[in-house]
Scaffold this motif. Structure first.
Motif, PDB file in Angstrom:
ATOM      1  N   LEU A  89      49.807  33.826  36.943  1.00  0.00           N
ATOM      2  CA  LEU A  89      48.577  34.610  36.976  1.00  0.00           C
ATOM      3  C   LEU A  89      47.689  34.206  38.152  1.00  0.00           C
ATOM      4  O   LEU A  89      47.146  35.072  38.844  1.00  0.00           O
ATOM      5  CB  LEU A  89      47.804  34.452  35.663  1.00  0.00           C
ATOM      6  CG  LEU A  89      46.542  35.301  35.551  1.00  0.00           C
ATOM      7  CD1 LEU A  89      46.871  36.786  35.644  1.00  0.00           C
ATOM      8  CD2 LEU A  89      45.826  35.007  34.251  1.00  0.00           C
ATOM      9  N   SER A  90      47.562  32.936  38.386  1.00  0.00           N
ATOM     10  CA  SER A  90      46.716  32.437  39.478  1.00  0.00           C
ATOM     11  C   SER A  90      47.065  33.093  40.806  1.00  0.00           C
ATOM     12  O   SER A  90      46.189  33.503  41.563  1.00  0.00           O
ATOM     13  CB  SER A  90      46.843  30.924  39.612  1.00  0.00           C
ATOM     14  OG  SER A  90      46.317  30.294  38.469  1.00  0.00           O
ATOM     15  N   ALA A  91      48.350  33.198  41.085  1.00  0.00           N
ATOM     16  CA  ALA A  91      48.804  33.791  42.347  1.00  0.00           C
ATOM     17  C   ALA A  91      48.392  35.256  42.457  1.00  0.00           C
ATOM     18  O   ALA A  91      47.984  35.716  43.526  1.00  0.00           O
ATOM     19  CB  ALA A  91      50.316  33.658  42.466  1.00  0.00           C
ATOM     20  N   SER A  95      43.076  32.952  42.105  1.00  0.00           N
ATOM     21  CA  SER A  95      42.210  31.935  41.520  1.00  0.00           C
ATOM     22  C   SER A  95      43.078  30.777  41.053  1.00  0.00           C
ATOM     23  O   SER A  95      43.896  30.936  40.149  1.00  0.00           O
ATOM     24  CB  SER A  95      41.431  32.511  40.340  1.00  0.00           C
ATOM     25  OG  SER A  95      40.643  31.508  39.756  1.00  0.00           O
ATOM     26  N   ALA A  96      42.901  29.644  41.676  1.00  0.00           N
ATOM     27  CA  ALA A  96      43.705  28.478  41.302  1.00  0.00           C
ATOM     28  C   ALA A  96      43.129  27.773  40.085  1.00  0.00           C
ATOM     29  O   ALA A  96      41.963  27.949  39.741  1.00  0.00           O
ATOM     30  CB  ALA A  96      43.763  27.509  42.479  1.00  0.00           C
ATOM     31  N   ARG A  97      43.954  26.977  39.460  1.00  0.00           N
ATOM     32  CA  ARG A  97      43.535  26.096  38.361  1.00  0.00           C
ATOM     33  C   ARG A  97      42.879  26.824  37.199  1.00  0.00           C
ATOM     34  O   ARG A  97      41.791  26.448  36.764  1.00  0.00           O
ATOM     35  CB  ARG A  97      42.566  25.031  38.883  1.00  0.00           C
ATOM     36  CG  ARG A  97      43.097  24.212  40.013  1.00  0.00           C
ATOM     37  CD  ARG A  97      43.782  23.008  39.481  1.00  0.00           C
ATOM     38  NE  ARG A  97      44.248  22.170  40.565  1.00  0.00           N
ATOM     39  CZ  ARG A  97      44.315  20.871  40.496  1.00  0.00           C
ATOM     40  NH1 ARG A  97      43.932  20.259  39.418  1.00  0.00           N
ATOM     41  NH2 ARG A  97      44.778  20.186  41.504  1.00  0.00           N
ATOM     42  N   LYS A 178      51.136  41.343  36.154  1.00  0.00           N
ATOM     43  CA  LYS A 178      52.532  41.344  35.655  1.00  0.00           C
ATOM     44  C   LYS A 178      52.895  39.907  35.335  1.00  0.00           C
ATOM     45  O   LYS A 178      52.998  39.078  36.231  1.00  0.00           O
ATOM     46  CB  LYS A 178      53.458  41.926  36.708  1.00  0.00           C
ATOM     47  CG  LYS A 178      54.916  41.959  36.295  1.00  0.00           C
ATOM     48  CD  LYS A 178      55.786  42.520  37.398  1.00  0.00           C
ATOM     49  CE  LYS A 178      57.241  42.422  36.997  1.00  0.00           C
ATOM     50  NZ  LYS A 178      57.943  43.688  37.096  1.00  0.00           N
ATOM     51  N   LEU A 179      53.059  39.610  34.052  1.00  0.00           N
ATOM     52  CA  LEU A 179      53.417  38.260  33.631  1.00  0.00           C
ATOM     53  C   LEU A 179      54.798  38.228  32.982  1.00  0.00           C
ATOM     54  O   LEU A 179      55.306  39.222  32.566  1.00  0.00           O
ATOM     55  CB  LEU A 179      52.361  37.723  32.662  1.00  0.00           C
ATOM     56  CG  LEU A 179      50.958  37.613  33.262  1.00  0.00           C
ATOM     57  CD1 LEU A 179      49.953  37.277  32.200  1.00  0.00           C
ATOM     58  CD2 LEU A 179      50.935  36.575  34.349  1.00  0.00           C
TER      59      LEU A 179
END
Length: 179
Positions: A89-91, A95-97, A178-179
């Motif tokens: 999701l972060s990618a 948004s990291a972390r 898309k997960l």
């Protein structure tokens, strides 16, 4: 307790919280049809199994997330069959972390508590602090299930009504993921 699928809002709202009644007011005011099941508090996805069988709709996990600095907040709707991986999701959202946000933020922005997380809580996000993320599989389903901001009832409504009527009325858009 025998679970019964009912059309629309409860006839008697005695003992129901204002935030639940506001949910019905919003949906009814928009002319959005929905079915409802009242049940014992459902704190986990496991608690929702019997309810989901009656609702016959896409069962969503609603995850309330934030970045490490606690400056960006997200509500993620994914099918209950999918496992959430932060990295995936972060990618997609840059948004990291990402991690689960504290319950205080959930109450502050959405007026909901853990176990009651719902896309309908966005009606309480007047400052637009929370960004909605919806997995493509949820968007592809005709119906989805959610709580009316309290975990003692569950609703089934058309996904198209959420996208075309409810979100615009709440002045919220969404990001497809898309997960």
């Amino acid at each position: 307790m025998t679970l019964v699928l009912q059309k629309g809002r409860p006839a008697d709202t005695t003992g129901r919280l204002d935030k639940e009644i506001r949910t019905y007011d919003l949906l009814d005011g928009l002319g959005v049809g929905y079915d409802r099941v009242d049940h014992a508090p459902a704190m986990t996805m496991e608690d929702c199994k019997e309810v989901d069988e009656i609702l016959e709709s896409m069962v969503c996990k609603n995850l309330f997330l934030c970045n490490r600095q606690e400056t960006a907040f997200y509500l993620l709707m994914i099918p209950d069959t999918k496992v959430f991986h932060t990295k995936d999701l972060s990618a997609q959202i840059g948004s990291a972390r990402l991690s689960f946000a504290k319950p205080e933020y959930m109450e502050k922005f959405l007026d909901i508590t853990p176990g009651s997380v719902s896309v309908l809580g966005l009606m309480n996000d007047k400052e637009h602090q929370v960004k909605l993320l919806i997995d493509e599989e949820v968007l592809d389903s005709e119906y989805f299930g959610c709580h009316p901001c309290i975990n003692t009832s569950s609703l089934r409504m058309r996904t198209a009504d959420l996208i075309e009527k409810v979100l615009p009325a709440m002045e919220h858009d969404f990001v497809k993921v898309k997960l």
